[in-house]
Design a protein around this motif. Structure first.
Motif, PDB file in Angstrom:
ATOM      1  N   GLU A 174     -81.234  16.861 -23.578  1.00 13.64           N
ATOM      2  CA  GLU A 174     -80.636  15.566 -23.890  1.00 13.64           C
ATOM      3  C   GLU A 174     -81.693  14.477 -24.039  1.00 13.64           C
ATOM      4  OE1 GLU A 174     -77.722  12.854 -24.786  1.00 13.64           O
ATOM      5  OE2 GLU A 174     -77.564  15.045 -24.592  1.00 13.64           O
ATOM      6  N   GLU A 175     -82.887  14.706 -23.462  1.00 10.63           N
ATOM      7  CA  GLU A 175     -83.951  13.699 -23.543  1.00 10.63           C
ATOM      8  C   GLU A 175     -84.352  13.408 -24.987  1.00 10.63           C
ATOM      9  OE1 GLU A 175     -83.918  16.270 -21.596  1.00 10.63           O
ATOM     10  OE2 GLU A 175     -83.817  15.374 -19.580  1.00 10.63           O
ATOM     11  N   LEU A 176     -84.233  14.402 -25.863  1.00 11.13           N
ATOM     12  CA  LEU A 176     -84.559  14.173 -27.278  1.00 11.13           C
ATOM     13  C   LEU A 176     -83.638  13.114 -27.881  1.00 11.13           C
ATOM     14  CD1 LEU A 176     -85.110  17.848 -28.515  1.00 11.13           C
ATOM     15  CD2 LEU A 176     -86.861  16.115 -28.113  1.00 11.13           C
ATOM     16  N   ALA A 177     -82.349  13.228 -27.607  1.00 10.09           N
ATOM     17  CA  ALA A 177     -81.402  12.252 -28.138  1.00 10.09           C
ATOM     18  C   ALA A 177     -81.605  10.884 -27.493  1.00 10.09           C
ATOM     19  CB  ALA A 177     -79.974  12.742 -27.910  1.00 10.09           C
ATOM     20  N   ASP A 178     -81.883  10.855 -26.186  1.00  8.31           N
ATOM     21  CA  ASP A 178     -82.093   9.574 -25.517  1.00  8.31           C
ATOM     22  C   ASP A 178     -83.306   8.846 -26.073  1.00  8.31           C
ATOM     23  OD1 ASP A 178     -79.914  10.105 -23.927  1.00  8.31           O
ATOM     24  OD2 ASP A 178     -81.101  10.967 -22.291  1.00  8.31           O
ATOM     25  N   SER A 179     -84.373   9.587 -26.327  1.00  9.12           N
ATOM     26  CA  SER A 179     -85.571   8.964 -26.900  1.00  9.12           C
ATOM     27  C   SER A 179     -85.287   8.413 -28.286  1.00  9.12           C
ATOM     28  CB  SER A 179     -86.710   9.990 -26.967  1.00  9.12           C
ATOM     29  OG  SER A 179     -87.035  10.472 -25.686  1.00  9.12           O
ATOM     30  N   ALA A 180     -84.522   9.150 -29.074  1.00 10.98           N
ATOM     31  CA  ALA A 180     -84.200   8.681 -30.423  1.00 10.98           C
ATOM     32  C   ALA A 180     -83.295   7.459 -30.382  1.00 10.98           C
ATOM     33  CB  ALA A 180     -83.532   9.809 -31.215  1.00 10.98           C
ATOM     34  N   ARG A 181     -82.362   7.413 -29.452  1.00 12.13           N
ATOM     35  CA  ARG A 181     -81.485   6.243 -29.338  1.00 12.13           C
ATOM     36  C   ARG A 181     -82.266   5.008 -28.921  1.00 12.13           C
ATOM     37  NH1 ARG A 181     -78.155  10.224 -26.562  1.00 12.13           N
ATOM     38  NH2 ARG A 181     -76.517  10.978 -27.995  1.00 12.13           N
ATOM     39  N   ILE A 182     -83.246   5.183 -28.054  1.00 17.28           N
ATOM     40  CA  ILE A 182     -84.080   4.045 -27.647  1.00 17.28           C
ATOM     41  C   ILE A 182     -84.825   3.476 -28.856  1.00 17.28           C
ATOM     42  CG2 ILE A 182     -86.108   3.389 -26.291  1.00 17.28           C
ATOM     43  CD1 ILE A 182     -85.175   5.352 -24.160  1.00 17.28           C
ATOM     44  N   ASP A 183     -85.226   4.362 -29.766  1.00 20.06           N
ATOM     45  CA  ASP A 183     -85.922   3.919 -30.982  1.00 20.06           C
ATOM     46  C   ASP A 183     -84.982   3.386 -32.040  1.00 20.06           C
ATOM     47  OD1 ASP A 183     -88.336   4.621 -29.882  1.00 20.06           O
ATOM     48  OD2 ASP A 183     -88.331   6.651 -30.745  1.00 20.06           O
ATOM     49  N   GLY A 184     -83.676   3.388 -31.753  1.00 18.35           N
ATOM     50  CA  GLY A 184     -82.712   2.811 -32.685  1.00 18.35           C
ATOM     51  C   GLY A 184     -82.089   3.794 -33.655  1.00 18.35           C
ATOM     52  N   ALA A 185     -82.244   5.077 -33.430  1.00 13.69           N
ATOM     53  CA  ALA A 185     -81.679   6.073 -34.342  1.00 13.69           C
ATOM     54  C   ALA A 185     -80.179   6.203 -34.111  1.00 13.69           C
ATOM     55  CB  ALA A 185     -82.360   7.420 -34.139  1.00 13.69           C
ATOM     56  N   SER A 186     -79.444   6.380 -35.203  1.00 16.14           N
ATOM     57  CA  SER A 186     -78.003   6.584 -35.105  1.00 16.14           C
ATOM     58  C   SER A 186     -77.708   8.039 -34.779  1.00 16.14           C
ATOM     59  CB  SER A 186     -77.325   6.211 -36.429  1.00 16.14           C
ATOM     60  OG  SER A 186     -77.797   7.057 -37.486  1.00 16.14           O
ATOM     61  N   GLU A 187     -76.459   8.326 -34.387  1.00 11.65           N
ATOM     62  CA  GLU A 187     -76.082   9.704 -34.091  1.00 11.65           C
ATOM     63  C   GLU A 187     -76.216  10.591 -35.325  1.00 11.65           C
ATOM     64  OE1 GLU A 187     -75.424  11.090 -31.263  1.00 11.65           O
ATOM     65  OE2 GLU A 187     -75.526   9.243 -30.082  1.00 11.65           O
ATOM     66  N   ARG A 189     -78.404  10.279 -37.729  1.00 12.80           N
ATOM     67  CA  ARG A 189     -79.823  10.593 -37.913  1.00 12.80           C
ATOM     68  C   ARG A 189     -80.327  11.547 -36.839  1.00 12.80           C
ATOM     69  NH1 ARG A 189     -84.719   6.123 -38.531  1.00 12.80           N
ATOM     70  NH2 ARG A 189     -86.372   7.639 -39.048  1.00 12.80           N
ATOM     71  N   ILE A 190     -79.854  11.381 -35.608  1.00 11.08           N
ATOM     72  CA  ILE A 190     -80.258  12.281 -34.527  1.00 11.08           C
ATOM     73  C   ILE A 190     -79.836  13.711 -34.847  1.00 11.08           C
ATOM     74  CG2 ILE A 190     -79.851  12.868 -32.104  1.00 11.08           C
ATOM     75  CD1 ILE A 190     -79.585   9.862 -31.555  1.00 11.08           C
ATOM     76  N   MET A 191     -78.625  13.853 -35.374  1.00 15.33           N
ATOM     77  CA  MET A 191     -78.124  15.196 -35.670  1.00 15.33           C
ATOM     78  C   MET A 191     -78.942  15.868 -36.768  1.00 15.33           C
ATOM     79  SD  MET A 191     -74.387  16.369 -37.141  1.00 15.33           S
ATOM     80  CE  MET A 191     -74.788  15.691 -38.751  1.00 15.33           C
ATOM     81  N   TRP A 192     -79.137  15.165 -37.906  1.00 12.58           N
ATOM     82  CA  TRP A 192     -79.753  15.802 -39.070  1.00 12.58           C
ATOM     83  C   TRP A 192     -81.269  15.870 -38.995  1.00 12.58           C
ATOM     84  CZ3 TRP A 192     -76.954  18.872 -41.638  1.00 12.58           C
ATOM     85  CH2 TRP A 192     -75.619  18.618 -41.926  1.00 12.58           C
ATOM     86  N   GLN A 193     -81.913  14.893 -38.381  1.00 12.65           N
ATOM     87  CA  GLN A 193     -83.375  14.860 -38.410  1.00 12.65           C
ATOM     88  C   GLN A 193     -84.038  15.357 -37.130  1.00 12.65           C
ATOM     89  OE1 GLN A 193     -84.864  11.043 -39.679  1.00 12.65           O
ATOM     90  NE2 GLN A 193     -83.612  11.001 -41.530  1.00 12.65           N
ATOM     91  N   ILE A 194     -83.293  15.465 -36.054  1.00 16.85           N
ATOM     92  CA  ILE A 194     -83.899  15.907 -34.790  1.00 16.85           C
ATOM     93  C   ILE A 194     -83.321  17.238 -34.326  1.00 16.85           C
ATOM     94  CG2 ILE A 194     -84.252  15.333 -32.355  1.00 16.85           C
ATOM     95  CD1 ILE A 194     -84.265  12.387 -33.149  1.00 16.85           C
ATOM     96  N   PHE A 195     -81.999  17.296 -34.145  1.00 16.24           N
ATOM     97  CA  PHE A 195     -81.392  18.495 -33.578  1.00 16.24           C
ATOM     98  C   PHE A 195     -81.243  19.635 -34.585  1.00 16.24           C
ATOM     99  CE2 PHE A 195     -80.269  15.568 -30.228  1.00 16.24           C
ATOM    100  CZ  PHE A 195     -80.287  16.355 -29.092  1.00 16.24           C
ATOM    101  N   THR A 196     -80.796  19.312 -35.789  1.00 17.09           N
ATOM    102  CA  THR A 196     -80.556  20.386 -36.762  1.00 17.09           C
ATOM    103  C   THR A 196     -81.826  21.127 -37.159  1.00 17.09           C
ATOM    104  OG1 THR A 196     -78.581  19.250 -37.597  1.00 17.09           O
ATOM    105  CG2 THR A 196     -79.565  20.937 -39.020  1.00 17.09           C
ATOM    106  N   PRO A 197     -82.981  20.460 -37.395  1.00 15.06           N
ATOM    107  CA  PRO A 197     -84.199  21.241 -37.672  1.00 15.06           C
ATOM    108  C   PRO A 197     -84.579  22.170 -36.527  1.00 15.06           C
ATOM    109  CG  PRO A 197     -84.493  18.964 -38.372  1.00 15.06           C
ATOM    110  CD  PRO A 197     -83.202  19.014 -37.616  1.00 15.06           C
TER     111      PRO A 197
END
Length: 284
Positions: A174-187, A189-197
């Motif tokens: 979950e830390e990956l999503a939390d870090s991305a949210r702190i940087d202002g990423a939307s859900e 963007r988190i799904m397609w650019q962080i989790f899906t790859p």
């Protein structure tokens, strides 16, 4: 001695199981390659006739059938992968009311055979509003019968694919999503650019399952297709069934050629496929 006996027993069982799978394939190959006058079912064929494959493909417009199958398979696979990623991410990462109930329903759908949904799908497909001459109420025409979109309908979504993607997304920190949210990423963007790859093994697994299901489908095209020009490869095999006989040699030759795309796809993604299937065992 016990270890040796156990290992020997395991090897013998493995050989027996492998033989059970290999024998039908060997029967298909020997039947497809046998020359005229050869006896069907020979363990070792009396000869090899490669011309059977060219003759089989020339027996019907298989080029048209191949294009139809390719359009339906590629299109439905792309849509199913995208929908599975989005639904799997939502069930794994987004807190919303009713998420548990939806997941229970999803698991229940895994045991529902596709034949059960055949009639409801056919009714929905024929009553799509403003399609195939239908009015706004979905009556008066043929709907999506005899169309590419109609052929794709059963393969656009899969409970198994959504389940696999959900399990893979759950295994990520979950830390990956939390870090991305702190940087202002939307859900999104988190799904397609962080989790899906990072979930690439599961994506490949879903794609292989979707490709194989759409490519090998026979029953749904048989129900929904009306014209010869819209036939898929599986329906094209029916040209070898005559009223009083079956051209087994040409039929088996065509089966081998039609099976090659699925076999090649699996061989190319074998390692990634194994990782994706293993990810389905991750518990919440």
């Amino acid at each position: 001695m016990r270890r040796y006996a156990a290992a020997t027993t395991t090897r013998v069982l493995a050989i027996v199981v492998a033989a059970l799978y290999v024998m039908p394939l060997w029967y298909v190959v020997t039947t497809a390659a046998q020359p005229p006058g050869g006896r069907q079912g020979e363990l070792v064929p009396s000869g090899v006739r490669p011309e059977n494959f060219a003759e089989a493909l020339a027996s019907a417009p298989f080029a048209t059938f191949f294009i139809n199958s390719a359009i339906v398979t590629i299109g439905s696979t792309a849509v199913q992968v995208a929908l599975s990623c989005m639904a799997g991410y939502a069930l794994a990462r987004l807190p919303f009311r009713g998420r548990g109930g939806i997941f229970v329903l999803l698991v229940a759908l895994l045991v529902v055979p596709p034949e059960v949904t055949m009639v409801p799908l056919f009714i929905l497909t024929t009553h799509v509003p403003l399609a195939g001459g239908n009015n706004i109420l979905g009556t008066g025409g043929t709907g999506l019968l005899d169309t590419y979109l109609g052929l794709m309908v059963p393969h656009l979504a899969s409970a198994l694919s959504i389940f696999l993607m959900r399990q893979f997304y759950l295994s990520m920190p979950e830390e990956l999503a939390d870090s991305a949210r702190i940087d202002g990423a939307s859900e999104w963007r988190i799904m397609w650019q962080i989790f899906t790859p990072l979930a690439w093994p599961a994506v490949v697994t879903v794609a292989i399952f979707a490709f194989q299901s759409a490519w090998n489908d026979f029953l749904w095209p048989l129900v929904i297709i009306r014209s010869n020009e819209m036939r898929t490869l599986q329906l094209g095999l029916t040209v070898f069934f005559q009223e009083n006989s079956t051209q087994w040699t040409l039929l088996m030759a065509s089966v081998i050629v039609i099976s090659l795309p699925v076999v090649l796809l699996f061989l190319l993604g074998q390692r990634t496929f194994q990782q994706g299937v293993a990810a389905g065992a991750v518990k919440e």
